[in-house]
Motif scaffolding. Structure first.
Motif, short mmCIF file in Angstrom:
data_model
loop_
_atom_site.label_atom_id
_atom_site.label_comp_id
_atom_site.label_asym_id
_atom_site.label_seq_id
_atom_site.Cartn_x
_atom_site.Cartn_y
_atom_site.Cartn_z
N ILE A 176 -12.10 19.83 -23.15
CA ILE A 176 -10.99 20.52 -23.79
C ILE A 176 -11.43 21.27 -25.05
O ILE A 176 -10.86 22.31 -25.41
N ASP A 177 -12.47 20.78 -25.71
CA ASP A 177 -12.95 21.42 -26.95
C ASP A 177 -13.39 22.87 -26.70
O ASP A 177 -13.31 23.71 -27.61
N LYS A 178 -13.82 23.16 -25.49
CA LYS A 178 -14.27 24.51 -25.17
C LYS A 178 -13.08 25.49 -25.06
O LYS A 178 -13.27 26.70 -25.13
N LEU A 179 -11.89 24.94 -24.92
CA LEU A 179 -10.70 25.78 -24.79
C LEU A 179 -9.97 26.01 -26.11
O LEU A 179 -9.18 26.95 -26.24
N LEU A 180 -10.25 25.15 -27.09
CA LEU A 180 -9.55 25.23 -28.37
C LEU A 180 -10.18 26.26 -29.29
O LEU A 180 -11.39 26.26 -29.50
N LYS A 181 -9.37 27.13 -29.86
CA LYS A 181 -9.81 28.14 -30.82
C LYS A 181 -9.40 27.77 -32.24
O LYS A 181 -9.53 28.57 -33.17
N SER A 182 -8.90 26.56 -32.39
CA SER A 182 -8.35 26.11 -33.67
C SER A 182 -8.71 24.65 -33.88
O SER A 182 -8.95 23.92 -32.92
N PRO A 183 -8.74 24.19 -35.14
CA PRO A 183 -8.84 22.75 -35.37
C PRO A 183 -7.64 22.04 -34.76
O PRO A 183 -6.58 22.66 -34.55
N VAL A 184 -7.77 20.77 -34.48
CA VAL A 184 -6.69 19.99 -33.90
C VAL A 184 -5.56 19.85 -34.92
O VAL A 184 -5.81 19.68 -36.12
N CYS A 185 -4.31 19.91 -34.46
CA CYS A 185 -3.17 19.82 -35.37
C CYS A 185 -3.12 18.45 -36.04
O CYS A 185 -3.62 17.46 -35.51
N HIS A 186 -2.49 18.41 -37.21
CA HIS A 186 -2.38 17.17 -37.99
C HIS A 186 -1.23 16.30 -37.46
O HIS A 186 -0.19 16.82 -37.05
N THR A 187 -1.41 15.00 -37.55
CA THR A 187 -0.29 14.08 -37.30
C THR A 187 -0.11 13.14 -38.48
O THR A 187 0.93 12.54 -38.64
N PHE B 133 0.97 22.57 -36.52
CA PHE B 133 1.08 23.26 -35.23
C PHE B 133 -0.27 23.76 -34.74
O PHE B 133 -0.82 23.24 -33.78
N LEU B 134 -0.79 24.78 -35.42
CA LEU B 134 -2.05 25.39 -34.99
C LEU B 134 -2.82 25.84 -36.23
O LEU B 134 -2.68 26.99 -36.67
N PRO B 135 -3.61 24.95 -36.82
CA PRO B 135 -4.32 25.29 -38.06
C PRO B 135 -5.11 26.58 -37.93
O PRO B 135 -5.80 26.82 -36.94
N ASP B 136 -4.97 27.43 -38.94
CA ASP B 136 -5.69 28.71 -39.05
C ASP B 136 -5.16 29.82 -38.15
O ASP B 136 -5.65 30.96 -38.22
N HIS B 137 -4.16 29.53 -37.31
CA HIS B 137 -3.67 30.56 -36.37
C HIS B 137 -2.15 30.67 -36.31
O HIS B 137 -1.64 31.65 -35.78
N TRP B 138 -1.45 29.68 -36.81
CA TRP B 138 0.02 29.70 -36.75
C TRP B 138 0.55 30.82 -37.65
O TRP B 138 0.09 30.98 -38.77
N PRO B 139 1.54 31.61 -37.19
CA PRO B 139 2.01 32.75 -37.99
C PRO B 139 2.63 32.37 -39.34
O PRO B 139 2.58 33.17 -40.29
N THR B 140 3.26 31.23 -39.44
CA THR B 140 3.69 30.61 -40.69
C THR B 140 4.90 31.25 -41.37
O THR B 140 5.85 30.58 -41.71
N PHE B 141 4.87 32.57 -41.64
CA PHE B 141 5.94 33.22 -42.38
C PHE B 141 6.74 34.18 -41.49
O PHE B 141 6.17 34.81 -40.60
N TYR B 142 8.02 34.31 -41.78
CA TYR B 142 8.86 35.18 -40.96
C TYR B 142 9.58 36.23 -41.80
O TYR B 142 9.78 36.05 -43.00
#
Length: 443
Positions: free
Chosen positions: A426-437, A39-48
């Motif tokens: 677009i790279d200037k807008l991203l605060k995270s690495p690109v998500c994996h596919t 989803f969002l490497p290094d920023h996704w909340p992950t746990f609930y």
């Protein structure tokens, strides 16, 4: 233990929590599709901590509207009170015993009555094992080992064997370049992928000697061509090949049962999962009795397939679905969602592809930056407390206010993506690495 963990240093940063998880659990969790890198490497909340209706609260008590809904499991919404009540009652009466729970028999009868072409059912707890069971039963019936597949059917050896010939053979069906380490090389040339609605591929499949099973998702991204499905059914009848529909994802979203019912084309075996238990572990295999009886000729058995919670949850979920006609609610919302998505894309002249069934709308961009745009959408939605990607698993609890919030946020996102299509980086807008596919090793 949970209270102590919530007070610990790890609760202060979800990245640290995830890093800590990977120390003890290879990959960090049990389900690839829930890893933050997707989803969002290094920023996704992950746990609930809490999930209710269509909301999720993370470890830092931040509340999100969830447009992903457990990757499609909770069709009635999270923590549905009636389902929970039935489950709690069953737990109080005893979840396991030396004897069998009657709910299994009740659920089997219910599913068979819903699918008049079927006469028998078996149960498991995950989609992968249910699909593996269907394959084993089929091979036991017609004594043939070769399988043609169209779609995603789990992690077991029989399926991944398709990539033994080339690691790209499953690229059109699920995650790109799935690794086959640990899959016996002797299984090479036992599984043959084909594309949905591709008659040229189907002609190649028809030439395979010793083909015993055709297994396919009826509707994942592309709507099936009725002529294509009819041709497959006709071919299976002629060659005594078993036709299996994998409806783990598509089931109960556009009909009360399998989406194949919309097309009046019926399989020999159908596999259900995800939405069947509304978040509780239960999967089902329903099929023709002469085929299903072969489960007795081969060894298929597991202790926890007999626990009581799964079938209890499924019975109550099916009861609620039937009462409120959940599939009609979801389909109607999905059609509206797709239209609003198309209107917004047209507003900003974005090259968009809208696909998936009405119950699971999805989209992508005809752009070399498609993956970056997907990451950007998740990033910006998160700022508005929305968990979202490019696939939306609509549930009963998603109302039009949630849609309005989503599209209000998406409007500004699409505006910025439009700027990027006109030359902005677009790279200037991203605060995270690109998500994996792809299937990437997570150290």
């Amino acid at each position: 233990y949970i209270k102590l963990f919530m007070k610990s240093k790890y609760n202060k940063n979800s990245i640290k929590v995830w890093a800590n998880a990977k120390k003890y659990i290879p990959g960090g969790n049990m389900f690839l599709s829930k890893r933050p890198e997707r989803f969002l490497p290094d920023h996704w909340p992950t746990f609930y901590k809490i999930s209710s209706k269509c909301f999720v609260t993370d470890l830092k008590n931040r509340r999100y509207t969830d447009m992903i809904m457990g990757i499609g499991t909770n069709i009635l919404g999270y923590s549905e009170p009636s389902v929970n009540k039935s489950v709690i009652n069953s737990i109080h009466q005893g979840n396991m015993s030396t004897l069998n729970c009657i709910e299994e028999q009740m659920l089997a009868k219910k599913l068979i009555n819903m699918h008049k072409w079927s006469k028998a059912a078996k149960f498991a707890r995950t989609g992968g094992e249910a699909n593996a069971m269907a394959i084993r039963i089929s091979r036991a019936f017609n004594k043939r080992t070769k399988i043609a597949i169209c779609g995603y059917h789990g992690w077991h050896d029989w399926y991944l064997a398709a990539n033994l010939k080339s690691k790209r053979r499953l690229n059109d069906h699920h995650i790109k370049e799935l690794n086959v380490d640990g899959v016996p090389k002797a299984l090479k040339n036992t599984v043959f992928p084909f594309k949905m609605n591709d008659f040229n591929d189907l002609q190649k499949i028809k030439k395979i000697r010793g083909l015993g099973v055709i297994k396919m998702e009826v509707y994942r991204e592309k709507k099936p061509n009725i002529k294509f499905l009819k041709e497959i059914r006709k071919f299976c009848n002629k060659r005594q090949i078993i036709l299996i529909f994998d409806e783990c994802t598509s089931g109960f979203r556009e009909t009360y049962g399998g989406i194949h019912q919309k097309f009046n084309i019926y399989p020999d075996i159908c596999v259900y999962g995800k939405a069947l238990g509304n978040g509780y572990g239960i999967t089902a295999i329903v099929g023709k009795k002469k085929i299903m009886d072969n489960a007795q000729k081969t060894f298929i058995s597991s202790t926890f397939w007999t626990e009581r919670v799964g079938p209890t949850a499924a019975l109550k979920t099916l009861e609620i679905m039937e009462k409120i006609k959940s599939w009609e609610i979801i389909s109607k919302k999905g059609k509206i969602f797709k239209k609003k998505l198309l209107d917004l894309a047209n507003k900003y002249e974005l090259p968009i592809n809208i696909f998936g069934s009405d119950g699971i709308p999805a989209f992508s961009f005809n752009s070399q930056n498609n993956l970056k745009y997907k990451t950007f959408i998740t990033q910006e939605m998160l700022k508005s407390n929305i968990l979202a990607s490019n696939v939306i698993y609509i549930c009963v609890k998603h109302d039009f206010k949630k849609f309005n919030d989503y599209f209000s946020c998406l409007n500004s996102i699409f505006h910025k993506i439009s700027d990027c299509e006109k030359g902005y980086n677009i790279d200037k807008l991203l605060k995270s690495p690109v998500c994996h596919t792809t299937f990437q090793r997570l150290n």
